[in-house]
Design a protein around this motif. Structure first.
Motif, mmCIF file in Angstrom:
data_model
loop_
_atom_site.group_PDB
_atom_site.id
_atom_site.type_symbol
_atom_site.label_atom_id
_atom_site.label_comp_id
_atom_site.label_asym_id
_atom_site.label_seq_id
_atom_site.Cartn_x
_atom_site.Cartn_y
_atom_site.Cartn_z
ATOM 1 N N LYS A 162 -5.027 1.747 -3.991
ATOM 2 C CA LYS A 162 -5.763 0.685 -3.311
ATOM 3 C C LYS A 162 -4.781 -0.173 -2.498
ATOM 4 N N TYR A 163 -5.344 -0.858 -1.505
ATOM 5 C CA TYR A 163 -4.554 -1.775 -0.675
ATOM 6 C C TYR A 163 -4.527 -3.121 -1.398
ATOM 7 N N LYS A 164 -3.362 -3.511 -1.878
ATOM 8 C CA LYS A 164 -3.228 -4.715 -2.707
ATOM 9 C C LYS A 164 -2.782 -5.907 -1.874
ATOM 10 N N THR A 165 -3.460 -7.032 -2.029
ATOM 11 C CA THR A 165 -3.044 -8.274 -1.383
ATOM 12 C C THR A 165 -3.040 -9.395 -2.419
ATOM 13 N N PHE A 166 -2.259 -10.427 -2.153
ATOM 14 C CA PHE A 166 -2.235 -11.577 -3.053
ATOM 15 C C PHE A 166 -1.777 -12.808 -2.290
ATOM 16 N N ASN A 203 -0.907 3.260 -7.452
ATOM 17 C CA ASN A 203 -2.063 2.458 -7.046
ATOM 18 C C ASN A 203 -2.510 2.912 -5.663
ATOM 19 N N ASP A 263 -10.413 -1.035 -2.047
ATOM 20 C CA ASP A 263 -10.558 0.407 -2.229
ATOM 21 C C ASP A 263 -10.650 1.068 -0.861
ATOM 22 N N TYR A 294 0.853 -1.183 0.000
ATOM 23 C CA TYR A 294 0.000 0.000 0.000
ATOM 24 C C TYR A 294 0.892 1.236 0.000
ATOM 25 N N ASN A 352 -5.781 -12.721 -5.845
ATOM 26 C CA ASN A 352 -5.395 -11.318 -5.869
ATOM 27 C C ASN A 352 -6.593 -10.468 -5.472
ATOM 28 N N ASP A 391 -7.651 -6.154 -4.622
ATOM 29 C CA ASP A 391 -7.379 -4.744 -4.389
ATOM 30 C C ASP A 391 -8.527 -4.173 -3.566
ATOM 31 N N TYR A 416 6.278 -4.710 -6.572
ATOM 32 C CA TYR A 416 5.237 -3.688 -6.456
ATOM 33 C C TYR A 416 5.754 -2.447 -5.722
#
Length: 338
Positions: free
Chosen positions: A216-220, A214, A231, A157, A227, A229, A197
């Motif tokens: 958004k809070y990205k997780t994977f 980006n 908001d 993030y 995956n 994202d 990232y």
């Protein structure tokens, strides 16, 4: 050497102008373990102008599986990570100015390193330091990129002060877990994805491509092929103590900083004295070698007995491996150092 960055400059969002900007920028990486070493190498290869790296630890054998800057020789010699990292990074790109600091990332130390810093990258393993980074970011208007990984999972993030919710704002929505690398392990692809990232976000910021960040809070989960994202744009809180209208930046206050903590991911306790203390390593080696195995270099002293391993750094900071009880750690600390 004139075509060193030619392929990167062919990437239109960077180009010649972006490359010139990149070579004028300063990035601070807090932690040079798995994430930090990958991010540091990528930025140095990209031609960042100046890189400051901070870490409190030294290279161990268990690091080599995922921390790409280090070798068996570094682990054998117990070299501080920033010393080993700087040597490798300078060999990769001698044009980059690299400042290496062996220290615990508390607010007084970090505040001394902020001059000309354009972006901070979080490569730590605990929330205490992340909250300090977050307060520094909001107070001094320096963007930072959060990153974490464990097992096959990762999260990233980017915080831009005044534009995005800060890390503290997201406490209610950040997915939490009790897993650590010590309990659940970690695979290197998870590390590399998070670092990729983080570096991409840093490159966007330092080349004035902020619109591409980006938000958004990205997780994977690279193993489960998942995956997501999240908001978080509406999560910013006007009453947040870190970034709100009446921000007080609580994590920069001395009383809110950890002085003794159990290190994440392993059985070890770190103890920081109230102020830096320089010990005579030669005298300590003579005293301690009668009772256990002692190894020292220019940066630290390691004393090992069957029950634990005691590592003393030049500034008086101590890490005691093999225990998790803080009271027991204090007892050992005072027994050995008085």
């Amino acid at each position: 050497m004139e075509d060193r960055y030619s392929r990167q400059q062919l990437f239109r969002p960077i180009g010649m102008n972006g490359q010139q900007l990149l070579q004028q920028k300063h990035v601070l990486i807090i932690g040079v373990g798995a994430l930090g070493s990958a991010s540091a190498e990528a930025l140095v290869r990209a031609g960042i102008g100046r890189l400051t790296i901070v870490d409190r630890d030294y290279v161990e054998w268990s690091n080599l599986q995922r921390q790409q800057l280090y070798t068996e020789a570094d682990a054998h010699e117990k070299l501080p990570k920033v010393i080993a990292a700087k040597a490798r990074l300078q060999a990769i790109n001698s044009q980059v100015i690299i400042d290496a600091h062996i220290l615990d990332a508390s607010s007084p130390e970090l505040l001394l390193l902020l001059e000309t810093v354009d972006v901070m990258i979080d490569a730590t393993d605990n929330f205490d330091i992340r909250f300090i980074i977050n307060d520094i970011s909001t107070k001094y208007k320096i963007p930072w990129v959060y990153g974490s990984c464990v097992s096959s999972y990762g999260a990233v993030y980017t915080i831009i002060p005044g534009e995005t919710p800060c890390f503290h704002c997201l406490l209610d929505v950040i997915p939490t877990s009790t897993l650590t690398c010590d309990t659940a392990g970690i695979i290197s692809p998870a590390v590399q994805i998070v670092a990729a990232y983080q570096v991409a976000e840093a490159l966007k910021l330092v080349t004035n491509n902020k619109e591409a960040v980006n938000r958004k809070y990205k997780t994977f989960d690279v193993w489960q092929n998942q995956n997501m994202d999240i908001d978080v744009g509406k999560m910013r809180k006007m009453q947040c103590p870190c970034c709100g209208e009446q921000a007080i930046h609580p994590y920069l206050a001395y009383e809110n900083q950890t002085k003794l903590d159990v290190l994440c991911g392993r059985d070890a306790v770190q103890i920081r004295p109230p102020k830096a203390i320089q010990y005579n390593f030669s005298e300590l080696v003579q005293q301690l070698q009668q009772h256990g195995h002692v190894q020292s270099n220019a940066y630290l002293l390691s004393y090992e007995v069957p029950e634990y391993r005691f590592v003393l750094f030049q500034d008086g900071r101590v890490v005691i491996h093999g225990i998790r009880d803080e009271q027991q750690a204090k007892k050992i600390y005072y027994q050995l150092l008085g």
